[in-house]
Write an enzyme that holds these catalytic residues in place. Structure first.
Site, short mmCIF file in Angstrom:
data_model
loop_
_atom_site.label_atom_id
_atom_site.label_comp_id
_atom_site.label_asym_id
_atom_site.label_seq_id
_atom_site.Cartn_x
_atom_site.Cartn_y
_atom_site.Cartn_z
N CYS A 92 33.45 -34.89 -4.33
CA CYS A 92 32.79 -34.05 -5.13
C CYS A 92 33.06 -34.68 -6.88
O CYS A 92 33.78 -34.63 -7.18
CB CYS A 92 32.50 -32.54 -4.69
SG CYS A 92 31.80 -32.04 -6.02
N HIS B 285 25.57 -31.51 1.31
CA HIS B 285 26.82 -30.95 -0.08
C HIS B 285 26.13 -29.87 -0.94
O HIS B 285 26.18 -29.62 -1.74
CB HIS B 285 27.21 -32.23 0.59
CG HIS B 285 28.14 -32.11 -0.80
ND1 HIS B 285 29.91 -32.47 -0.92
CD2 HIS B 285 28.34 -31.57 -2.41
CE1 HIS B 285 30.56 -32.40 -1.27
NE2 HIS B 285 29.46 -31.98 -2.91
N GLU B 286 24.73 -30.84 -1.19
CA GLU B 286 24.05 -30.64 -2.89
C GLU B 286 23.57 -29.31 -2.85
O GLU B 286 24.24 -28.37 -3.29
CB GLU B 286 23.09 -31.81 -2.67
CG GLU B 286 23.42 -32.89 -3.21
CD GLU B 286 25.05 -33.01 -4.57
OE1 GLU B 286 25.42 -31.94 -4.60
OE2 GLU B 286 25.57 -34.41 -4.29
N HIS C 285 26.06 -26.67 -3.00
CA HIS C 285 26.36 -26.41 -4.90
C HIS C 285 25.30 -25.19 -5.37
O HIS C 285 25.62 -24.60 -6.51
CB HIS C 285 26.48 -27.87 -4.85
CG HIS C 285 26.97 -28.15 -5.64
ND1 HIS C 285 28.70 -27.53 -6.17
CD2 HIS C 285 27.38 -29.76 -5.53
CE1 HIS C 285 29.46 -28.52 -6.36
NE2 HIS C 285 28.37 -29.51 -5.71
#
Length: 184
Positions: free
Chosen positions: A109, A151-152, A155
């Site tokens: 990341c 993953h995003e 966030h």
């Protein structure tokens, strides 16, 4: 929209790193997609992703608490075997379904520099999002691109990949990852 920080040496946006509260707060929905400042943010995120050898980036990673991320998979020094795809902005995304099939994979990341972790993710997901032109899109993604999106998506929900690592034994430095996993 809040002011953006730019690294004058590269022209890319400044990446918020682990410990910055913006990375731990759920992001706000985007309401005015055609705002020129928002469209510029999309372009800046794409440029930053490419300049930093990322395969994706979320607005909170550049201190913008907005439900926006870019998926920009392509082979680079950090992800040698990534599939190639055009940079795709996803605005106000929702993951509609996750496959029962899951796979373990190494993630890094831009906001957690120098570290990789082994993370379990769904092999396939279905995503509903708005594109940069205001059009709703519903698509299915698999494998590495599905991993990037998950993953995003974390966030924009105030999570980082470290929250999904099952054991500290599943962490390693970026240098060790490249010497043992990539080149091993």
């Amino acid at each position: 929209m809040a002011n953006r920080l730019t690294d004058s040496s590269t022209g890319s946006l400044t990446i918020a790193e682990l410990g910055n509260p913006v990375l731990r707060s759920p992001a706000k929905a985007v309401s005015n997609i055609q705002d020129p400042a928002f469209q510029q943010l999309i372009d800046d995120l794409i440029s930053t992703t490419i300049e930093c050898n990322g395969v994706g980036i979320a607005a909170p990673q550049v201190s913008q608490s907005l439900r926006l991320f870019i998926v920009a998979s392509r082979p680079n020094i950090r992800y040698l075997h990534a599939p190639k795809m055009a940079p795709t902005p996803m605005i106000n995304p929702q993951i509609l379904s996750y496959s029962d099939a899951v796979v373990m994979g190494w993630e890094g990341c831009l906001s957690v520099p120098g570290l990789r972790g082994l993370v379990k993710r769904s092999k396939e997901i279905e995503v509903l999002y708005t594109d940069r032109h205001g059009q709703q899109q519903q698509r299915t993604f698999t494998d590495f691109v599905a991993r990037i999106i998950q993953h995003e998506y974390d966030h924009i929900n105030g999570k980082v990949f470290l929250d999904r690592v099952e054991s500290t034994l599943d962490l390693m430095s970026e240098a060790e990852y490249h010497s043992r996993i990539v080149c091993g």
